[in-house]
Design a protein around this motif. Sequence first.
Motif, PDB file in Angstrom:
ATOM      1  N   VAL A   1     -60.027  -4.920  -0.301  1.00  0.00           N
ATOM      2  CA  VAL A   1     -60.227  -5.421   1.056  1.00  0.00           C
ATOM      3  C   VAL A   1     -60.030  -6.929   1.107  1.00  0.00           C
ATOM      4  O   VAL A   1     -59.336  -7.448   1.978  1.00  0.00           O
ATOM      5  N   PHE A   2     -60.625  -7.665   0.178  1.00  0.00           N
ATOM      6  CA  PHE A   2     -60.529  -9.118   0.202  1.00  0.00           C
ATOM      7  C   PHE A   2     -59.128  -9.608  -0.116  1.00  0.00           C
ATOM      8  O   PHE A   2     -58.761 -10.720   0.247  1.00  0.00           O
ATOM      9  N   ASP A   3     -58.325  -8.808  -0.789  1.00  0.00           N
ATOM     10  CA  ASP A   3     -56.961  -9.204  -1.094  1.00  0.00           C
ATOM     11  C   ASP A   3     -56.079  -9.193   0.147  1.00  0.00           C
ATOM     12  O   ASP A   3     -55.053  -9.862   0.200  1.00  0.00           O
ATOM     13  N   ASN A   4     -56.465  -8.452   1.181  1.00  0.00           N
ATOM     14  CA  ASN A   4     -55.649  -8.331   2.380  1.00  0.00           C
ATOM     15  C   ASN A   4     -56.091  -9.230   3.525  1.00  0.00           C
ATOM     16  O   ASN A   4     -55.634  -9.055   4.643  1.00  0.00           O
ATOM     17  N   PHE A   5     -56.972 -10.181   3.268  1.00  0.00           N
ATOM     18  CA  PHE A   5     -57.437 -11.069   4.322  1.00  0.00           C
ATOM     19  C   PHE A   5     -57.198 -12.518   3.944  1.00  0.00           C
ATOM     20  O   PHE A   5     -57.153 -12.877   2.776  1.00  0.00           O
ATOM     21  N   SER A   6     -57.069 -13.333   4.955  1.00  0.00           N
ATOM     22  CA  SER A   6     -56.862 -14.760   4.749  1.00  0.00           C
ATOM     23  C   SER A   6     -58.194 -15.485   4.650  1.00  0.00           C
ATOM     24  O   SER A   6     -59.213 -15.022   5.124  1.00  0.00           O
ATOM     25  N   THR A   7     -58.139 -16.663   4.059  1.00  0.00           N
ATOM     26  CA  THR A   7     -59.309 -17.521   3.980  1.00  0.00           C
ATOM     27  C   THR A   7     -59.583 -18.095   5.370  1.00  0.00           C
ATOM     28  O   THR A   7     -58.649 -18.521   6.057  1.00  0.00           O
ATOM     29  N   PRO A   8     -60.836 -18.114   5.821  1.00  0.00           N
ATOM     30  CA  PRO A   8     -61.136 -18.611   7.175  1.00  0.00           C
ATOM     31  C   PRO A   8     -60.669 -20.044   7.421  1.00  0.00           C
ATOM     32  O   PRO A   8     -60.226 -20.368   8.525  1.00  0.00           O
ATOM     33  N   SER A   9     -60.720 -20.907   6.415  1.00  0.00           N
ATOM     34  CA  SER A   9     -60.288 -22.296   6.622  1.00  0.00           C
ATOM     35  C   SER A   9     -58.788 -22.368   6.907  1.00  0.00           C
ATOM     36  O   SER A   9     -58.345 -23.183   7.716  1.00  0.00           O
ATOM     37  N   VAL A  10     -58.010 -21.496   6.284  1.00  0.00           N
ATOM     38  CA  VAL A  10     -56.567 -21.487   6.517  1.00  0.00           C
ATOM     39  C   VAL A  10     -56.275 -20.968   7.921  1.00  0.00           C
ATOM     40  O   VAL A  10     -55.411 -21.505   8.626  1.00  0.00           O
ATOM     41  N   CYS A  11     -56.995 -19.948   8.357  1.00  0.00           N
ATOM     42  CA  CYS A  11     -56.794 -19.416   9.705  1.00  0.00           C
ATOM     43  C   CYS A  11     -57.147 -20.459  10.759  1.00  0.00           C
ATOM     44  O   CYS A  11     -56.445 -20.608  11.756  1.00  0.00           O
ATOM     45  N   THR A  12     -58.211 -21.196  10.529  1.00  0.00           N
ATOM     46  CA  THR A  12     -58.596 -22.256  11.456  1.00  0.00           C
ATOM     47  C   THR A  12     -57.529 -23.343  11.492  1.00  0.00           C
ATOM     48  O   THR A  12     -57.191 -23.853  12.563  1.00  0.00           O
ATOM     49  N   ALA A  13     -56.977 -23.678  10.332  1.00  0.00           N
ATOM     50  CA  ALA A  13     -55.924 -24.691  10.270  1.00  0.00           C
ATOM     51  C   ALA A  13     -54.673 -24.240  11.016  1.00  0.00           C
ATOM     52  O   ALA A  13     -54.020 -25.038  11.706  1.00  0.00           O
ATOM     53  N   VAL A  14     -54.332 -22.954  10.924  1.00  0.00           N
ATOM     54  CA  VAL A  14     -53.174 -22.423  11.656  1.00  0.00           C
ATOM     55  C   VAL A  14     -53.412 -22.531  13.154  1.00  0.00           C
ATOM     56  O   VAL A  14     -52.531 -22.959  13.911  1.00  0.00           O
TER      57      VAL A  14
END
Length: 100
Positions: free
Chosen positions: A25-38
């Motif tokens: 499950v964790f392999d298929n999700f992005s890090t929250p800090s990267v999503c916020t940066a996007v």
Amino acid sequence: MIDVYLGLIATLLLAVATLAVLFTVFDNFSTPSVCTAVKIALENPGSEVIAYGKVKVWDLDDRLYFSCGVAVEKRRIMTVEKTEGLLTIGTTAEGLLYIK
């Protein structure tokens, strides 16, 4: 005595199965800090944000989908060179997204 061994084996198998599911499950999700940066980069054309983490991207139809719930049209993406580690996420003055 056999009941004790069977209980131990069952507990061990359950722990291994739980860890396997979590890692999948964790392999298929992005890090929250990267999503916020996007999101910040897309909202502010001409900006650049540096973030550390991993971004998972799916290429479907005419959009690029990030696992954090952001969908970007392919015509608004300049390049995605790197997907994990120290990432430079930004947009050009025209609003084209890049990830290096």
